[in-house]
Design a protein around this motif. Structure first.
Motif, PDB file in Angstrom:
ATOM      1  N   GLU A   1       0.840  -1.189   0.000  1.00 29.23           N
ATOM      2  CA  GLU A   1       0.000   0.000   0.000  1.00 29.23           C
ATOM      3  C   GLU A   1       0.883   1.248   0.000  1.00 29.23           C
ATOM      4  O   GLU A   1       1.809   1.369   0.805  1.00 29.23           O
ATOM      5  CB  GLU A   1      -0.911  -0.004   1.221  1.00 29.23           C
TER       6      GLU A   1
ATOM      7  N   VAL B   1       0.125   7.655   1.083  1.00 31.15           N
ATOM      8  CA  VAL B   1      -0.754   8.515   0.284  1.00 31.15           C
ATOM      9  C   VAL B   1      -0.686   9.980   0.689  1.00 31.15           C
ATOM     10  O   VAL B   1      -1.190  10.843  -0.034  1.00 31.15           O
ATOM     11  CB  VAL B   1      -2.212   8.027   0.361  1.00 31.15           C
ATOM     12  N   ARG B   2      -0.079  10.292   1.831  1.00 32.80           N
ATOM     13  CA  ARG B   2       0.016  11.700   2.216  1.00 32.80           C
ATOM     14  C   ARG B   2       1.212  11.910   3.135  1.00 32.80           C
ATOM     15  O   ARG B   2       1.649  11.020   3.838  1.00 32.80           O
ATOM     16  CB  ARG B   2      -1.256  12.162   2.928  1.00 32.80           C
TER      17      ARG B   2
ATOM     18  N   TRP C   1       5.005   8.710  -3.977  1.00 35.15           N
ATOM     19  CA  TRP C   1       5.443   7.419  -3.457  1.00 35.15           C
ATOM     20  C   TRP C   1       5.958   6.567  -4.617  1.00 35.15           C
ATOM     21  O   TRP C   1       5.353   6.495  -5.673  1.00 35.15           O
ATOM     22  CB  TRP C   1       4.297   6.701  -2.752  1.00 35.15           C
TER      23      TRP C   1
END
Length: 836
Positions: free
Chosen positions: A268, A271-272, A293
């Motif tokens: 995963e 994301v921030r 990423w």
């Protein structure tokens, strides 16, 4: 393809001709530099002894003007190295190179196969004006314990870097053609009762790495002109870290280890909040940028520190890490203090929860193991100095060089190794470039090596497949940043391996291959992670589980292993058990206890502070060193893995446990399995443990067992060498019985044995049976209790303050739990005990 300085061993099973045909290469040899001559001075010859063959040599006239003492003037170190090498060659021809372990009159065990060179007497006990004495004095083994020392010579193949028996087998099969053994020397204690060539077994593996071996670079080496390479040699270090050597190690890892050293626990993306330092931007102040990423980056692991210099925005360690990253050809660096917005608590919490991903995804991690804060810098980078390498120039032109302390020792004894947050950073990183005060050290999942050594980087294939990844050979010493995959080295019998004691740290030989990652090794890894992490220091109690979150993340792929507040349980099926979770959780919650010292006692009482924001029934709810070991050699991981793998019904019992939390006050039984159970536990985060209709200990007197002398067999000796059974007790020789059963008590609060008994009689303490069962390999079994006391602020609740472990004998004829309970001093009560 391996780089030209690396060595590969072929898969097991190839014939000797194929083995011999493999071509090997070493890194560039060290050339001795121009020697410095020295004069000599007189010194009292008392308490010194010449080389054993000194009567065959003419006596050396002493020079009163020499800076050397009289004894050192007569010490021919060059001849000592040559004679030792000849002696080992003779031993090899006579096939008597290794003798058995011996026992001295005072009970000391020793080997007697080193070559004696010189006896120093007491002249190294105090500082001297003699430069050669000063050189040897600096390299003494156990300098604070002894006054008398001697000089011994060993073969390089006897070094702690190799496991002797496995290396010997490879050499016999021609696995390292063109490699020559040589000798090194060490300054060791001269003990009464041990012969001149004798040494204690732990010295080579434990004490000599703390000081470093002595190698000789002679003028003859420069003109030797043969094609043979040394099995092990020492590199002369400069004032600056060898960046080219770092690059070679990184290339070797990338070319040989395949996916083993870039394994990720989670795919995963972040994301921030993912920011990186751009090391190529030439600004007065480094530039931090938000990046997508997937951008390649390097990470930094270090101790923040607390001084004003440590707390600057850009301390020296961070600046040196930027320089190192740039010189290795990488553009971006991730540093927590710079790349996490410390004022945004929501984003900070999110990034902390993703530490597994951040450190595993890094190309490598720079580890700052020197100093106690971020202002120290990376030794050998910029203007941060390194400790000098001990060396001495002989009149002959030869040079004596210390291999220096093994950097693993420096790391293990550093402030870096004491901090809680750095633990998961080191474990999660797949590749490490470590800076100590004296040298750099490389460790990845498949290789460990340091700057001061010149040696073949020997690899072997992980599988028999043609395109198999490669891993460092099983006779090579492994690293210290151990992942979840293994603990106990590369032994092919991992499921039968038992580790008998909690060592301060354990170094193994050989990295494990993929198929050796078993349930037992994973469980042992968890036990070891918890034990090691519990030794670390945290500034805030509330950081305990967040600082361990990355370790928990390692097990997210193992869907059947679940950690509840840091306690491992198996949520898969177990043969013949209604609930694997209930059974393994009961075993786990009753298996850990606190023991700060290295000794094993049958009654342990540690004053451990509570962390009230976490349940008392988990190790994370206390400040104290955790152990999982039960007498005489039972590992929690071994028993749990035996239960999980059993193909027949096990004779086991677990209490009926209910879990609840303030947000979900209705207790739920710990039943079920798989993702449904793990999702429920993750959602509800239970903190209360309730046992209904418990079995409670009904016998409290601790009676000294005087009918039988209990002793535990313990082996002494080096791995790969002859070992001998010792009757030295690892556990207490004195055993106490409770209810006629041998007992072991571990308490997290301070009290005496008498107080333990009295408080049980008064009802202030209660011991509740949680788990009972028969061992798989013998007729004995175990009964495990939680010892609890009432919570003053909530009298209806209790808190766990210890464990009681009973050995239940002779269960061979028991076929069900009724026979088991007839042997346990406990009775059922009609009430519920809620432990918070």
């Amino acid at each position: 393809m391996l780089p030209p300085y690396s060595t590969r061993l072929p898969p097991m099973g190839q014939n000797c001709k194929e083995l011999s045909s493999i071509k090997f290469h070493l890194s560039k040899k060290i050339q001795p530099s121009t020697a410095m001559s020295s004069k000599r001075q007189s010194h009292d010859m008392q308490d010194t002894m010449e080389h054993p063959d000194s009567n065959k040599r003419p006596r050396v006239a002493t020079d009163p003007s020499s800076p050397l003492c009289t004894a050192c003037q007569t010490l021919n170190v060059d001849a000592g190295f040559k004679d030792a090498f000849s002696a080992y060659q003779l031993k090899s021809r006579l096939e008597s190179a290794q003798q058995g372990i011996c026992k001295a009159f005072d009970g000391t065990y020793f080997y007697n196969d080193a070559i004696f060179v010189h006896r120093f007497g007491v002249r190294l006990a105090h500082p001297s004006q003699c430069p050669l004495c000063t050189f040897f004095r600096e390299l003494r083994v156990q300098p604070d314990k002894h006054e008398r020392f001697k000089l011994l010579a060993f073969r390089s193949s006897d070094s702690w870097l190799f496991r002797a028996d496995r290396l010997r087998d490879v050499l016999k099969e021609g696995g390292l053609p063109g490699h020559r053994d040589r000798v090194f020397m060490v300054v060791v204690p001269d003990l009464e009762g041990i012969p001149p060539g004798g040494y204690e077994p732990r010295w080579l593996d434990h004490d000599i790495p703390s000081t470093g071996a002595i190698y000789r670079h002679s003028v003859e080496d420069e003109f030797r002109g043969d094609d043979e390479m040394d099995l092990l040699d020492v590199r002369e270090l400069g004032e600056k870290a060898d960046v080219e050597k770092m690059r070679e190690w990184l290339d070797c890892c990338r070319n040989s280890h395949g996916d083993s050293c870039k394994r990720q626990a989670s795919n995963e993306p972040i994301v921030r909040g993912f920011r990186l330092i751009d090391c190529f931007k030439d600004n007065d102040t480094p530039v931090v940028e938000e990046k997508a990423w997937g951008t390649e980056y390097v990470a930094l692991s270090y101790v923040w520190g607390s001084t004003p210099e440590d707390l600057q925005d850009w301390p020296k360690t961070v600046l040196d890490a930027i320089e190192t990253t740039k010189r290795l050809g990488f553009q971006y660096l991730w540093v927590d203090r710079c790349c996490i917005n410390q004022s945004d608590m929501d984003e900070k919490s999110y990034l902390i929860s993703r530490m597994t991903t951040i450190y595993e995804a890094a190309a490598f991690t720079i580890v700052a193991a020197a100093g106690s804060g971020a202002s120290h810098g990376l030794p050998g980078i910029g203007n941060t100095p390194r400790l000098p390498q001990p060396k001495y120039y002989l009149d002959s032109g030869s040079k004596l060089l210390s291999m220096m302390r093994d950097p693993r020792r420096d790391i293990l004894e550093s402030p870096y190794w004491t901090r809680g947050w750095t633990y998961q950073e080191g474990v999660l990183s797949n590749r490490h470039i470590v800076f100590t005060d004296s040298q750099i050290y490389w460790e990845c999942r498949c290789m460990a090596i340091h700057e001061s050594t010149v040696m073949p980087i020997v690899h072997m294939p992980q599988t028999d497949e043609e395109n198999s990844d490669w891993v460092m050979a099983d006779f090579m010493l492994t690293g210290i940043f151990k992942s979840d995959a293994y603990s106990g080295g590369s032994s092919h019998d991992q499921d039968d391996l038992v580790i008998y004691q909690d060592e301060t740290y354990r170094l193994d030989h050989g990295f494990p291959v993929n198929e050796q990652v078993t349930v037992r090794t994973q469980m042992r890894g968890l036990n070891e992670h918890i034990r090691e992490f519990s030794k670390r220091q945290l500034s805030r109690d509330t950081d305990t589980l967040p600082a361990f979150q990355g370790i928990i993340g390692l097990y997210e792929q193992a869907k059947e292993i679940y950690l509840l507040h840091g306690l491992p349980m198996w949520i898969g099926n177990i043969y013949g058990a209604a609930s694997g979770a209930q059974l393994t959780f009961a075993l786990t919650v009753s298996s850990w206890y606190h023991r700060a010292g290295p000794d094993h006692f049958m009654f342990v009482s540690e004053a451990c502070p509570r962390k009230n924001h976490l349940p008392s029934w988990t190790w994370a709810g206390w400040s104290g060193v955790v152990t999982w070991r039960a007498p005489p050699s039972l590992e929690h991981c071994a028993y749990m893995s035996d239960l999980i793998k059993s193909t027949t019904r096990s004779l086991v019992w677990a209490a009926d446990i209910y879990l609840s939390s303030p947000a979900h006050p209705s207790p739920n039984r710990l039943l079920g399995s798989g993702t449904a159970l793990s999702d429920r536990l993750t959602r509800e985060v239970p903190t209360l443990l309730e046992i209904k209709n418990p079995f409670v200990l009904n016998s409290f007197a601790r009676v000294l067992d005087i009918e039988k002398q209990w002793s535990w067999v313990k082996y002494v000796g080096r791995p790969g060498r002859e070992q001998r059974s010792s009757q030295q007790c690892d556990w207490d020789a004195k055993w106490y019985r409770i209810g006629r059963r041998l007992s072991c008590i571990g308490m997290s609060v301070a009290m005496t044995g008498k107080e333990w008994t009295d408080k049980h009689r008064s009802g202030e303490l209660v011991s509740v049976l949680v788990f009972a069962g028969k061992y798989h390999e013998n007729e004995h079994g175990t009964a495990r209790f939680l010892t609890v006391r009432r919570v003053a602020s909530s009298p209806e609740r209790w808190e766990r303050i210890g464990t009681l472990y009973l050995i239940i004998p002779f269960l061979g004829k028991c076929h069900d739990t009724s026979g088991l309970f007839r042997k346990i001093p406990a009775s059922r009560q009609n009430r519920a005990i809620v432990i918070q």
